[in-house]
Design an enzyme around this catalytic site. Structure first.
Site, PDB file in Angstrom:
ATOM      1  N   SER A 257       0.786  -1.236   0.000  1.00 53.76           N
ATOM      2  CA  SER A 257       0.000   0.000   0.000  1.00 53.76           C
ATOM      3  C   SER A 257       0.822   1.293   0.000  1.00 53.76           C
ATOM      4  O   SER A 257       0.262   2.375  -0.146  1.00 53.76           O
ATOM      5  CB  SER A 257      -0.952   0.020   1.202  1.00 53.76           C
ATOM      6  OG  SER A 257      -0.240   0.058   2.419  1.00 53.76           O
ATOM      7  N   LYS A 302      -6.058   4.465   8.358  1.00 52.98           N
ATOM      8  CA  LYS A 302      -4.952   5.252   7.804  1.00 52.98           C
ATOM      9  C   LYS A 302      -5.261   6.742   7.817  1.00 52.98           C
ATOM     10  O   LYS A 302      -4.371   7.558   8.072  1.00 52.98           O
ATOM     11  CB  LYS A 302      -4.636   4.762   6.391  1.00 52.98           C
ATOM     12  CG  LYS A 302      -4.028   3.364   6.388  1.00 52.98           C
ATOM     13  CD  LYS A 302      -3.528   2.952   5.019  1.00 52.98           C
ATOM     14  CE  LYS A 302      -2.804   1.620   5.128  1.00 52.98           C
ATOM     15  NZ  LYS A 302      -2.210   1.192   3.847  1.00 52.98           N
TER      16      LYS A 302
END
Length: 365
Positions: A257, A302
């Site tokens: 990611s 996140k």
């Protein structure tokens, strides 16, 4: 004993029993929470995250932070009380255990898989950044892994360059499976390869490897849940030769990611001026060699972690936008990106103060 006292005692004992049950009874869930964020333009553990040699670099300021998610281990057994607390808390997310560790995957297997994905994401980030800068990168298809006890074991090896299958040139990893599955299980397929050792020697001598060999392999039937098809037991990938050295120094991080943020950091290092304009920008997203940004897991965690560190803008994969926009931390602007070019355009708008032009995420995407 008075009835009221008996009722209170019974209620207390019932409550204690329920609490004990909640603590002792395991539930099939795992927990995600915000992990560390790291500025790809800065240092980590005393050394630059991005290190370039053999090419001119430029000073960079501001933040282009990659973000991470912490998850409970594969053998962690959550109880009911912990699950309820996690569901109610804003900075944690409770998910089915199999979401993080499918098919009984162990902690060791998950760590190894994440490490491989992280390594591949670094390579793709380099390729995407250099392609955006029109800097040539040489690429070829290789044997990425060979499955134990498969027909290919002992005949093909990780790192072998696949030039052709049955005489048909291979241009990308997906070509290999397409050509192999033209056969029926039990038929032979011919791989034309440059052995890994020959390729390594050629790279060391800065020459093009020309020594190829044909390898015949008898296909077998697939044993997974998909349609029956011929396989040889390998996975194909891509390897690259870069015109100069780019090292990404970041340990204890896994998964793919961080690809987008690595590619932007590399781009910033190799170009004059500042991509961020001094702003604190974070983000996430996988990236392909062609610069396409893909979705990731744990987007809500996140964004929380990024905002807690001071991020003002968050570069968000388009396919994660709807989920992220449902609970955006106050003060954080979610910017939708599909390609590295979208991210570069958004960064230009941010540093030039045209924030009204930003493609923002909404609950519809």
């Amino acid at each position: 004993m008075p009835r009221r006292t008996a009722t209170m005692l019974a209620s207390t004992l019932m409550l204690i029993a329920l609490l004990c049950a909640g603590v002792l009874i395991p539930v099939p869930y795992a927990e995600m929470s915000p992990g560390p964020t790291v500025n790809t333009l800065g240092d980590h553990d005393g050394e630059p995250v991005l290190q370039v040699s053999g090419h001119r670099t430029y000073p960079a300021d501001g933040h282009l932070n990659m973000t991470t998610v912490r998850v409970t281990s594969a053998d962690f057994r959550m109880n009911l009380v912990e699950a309820v607390y996690g569901w109610l808390a804003h900075d944690t997310k409770v998910v089915p255990h199999d979401t993080l560790y499918p098919d009984g995957k162990t902690e060791e297997q998950s760590t190894q898989e994440n490490a491989e994905e992280f390594s591949q994401s670094q390579e793709s980030a380099k390729v995407a950044a250099l392609k955006e800068l029109h800097i040539p990168v040489t690429s070829w298809v290789i044997v990425s892994t060979v499955i134990k006890d498969s027909p290919a074991e002992g005949k093909l090896h990780a790192g072998d360059v696949i030039k052709a299958v049955d005489g048909t040139e291979v241009k990308q990893p997906s070509d290999v499976a397409k050509l192999v599955t033209k056969h029926k299980p039990g038929q032979k397929v011919v791989f034309t390869v440059v052995p890994a050792k020959e390729q390594a020697a050629a790279e060391k001598a800065h020459r093009t490897a020309t020594k190829t060999q044909d390898v015949k392999i008898t296909t077998t039937d697939s044993d997974d849940k998909g349609a029956h098809r011929a396989i040889v037991g390998i996975s194909a990938g891509t390897d690259h030769t870069f015109p100069f050295t780019i090292d990404i120094k970041l340990a204890d991080v896994g998964g793919p990611s961080a690809g987008l943020m690595f590619s932007l950091g590399i781009y910033d290092k190799l170009t004059p001026g500042s991509l961020t304009g001094g702003k604190f920008i974070a983000g996430t997203g996988t990236i392909d060699d062609d610069g396409t940004v893909g979705p990731i897991g744990g987007i809500e965690m996140k964004t929380v972690g990024a905002r807690a560190k001071g991020a003002q803008y968050f570069l968000t994969p388009a396919d994660n936008c709807a989920s992220a926009a449902k609970d955006t931390p106050s003060g954080l602007t979610l910017v939708k990106v599909k390609k590295i070019g979208d991210a570069l355009d958004a960064l230009k708008d941010i540093r030039e103060g045209r924030t009204a032009d930003l493609p923002k995420c909404t609950t519809k995407g």
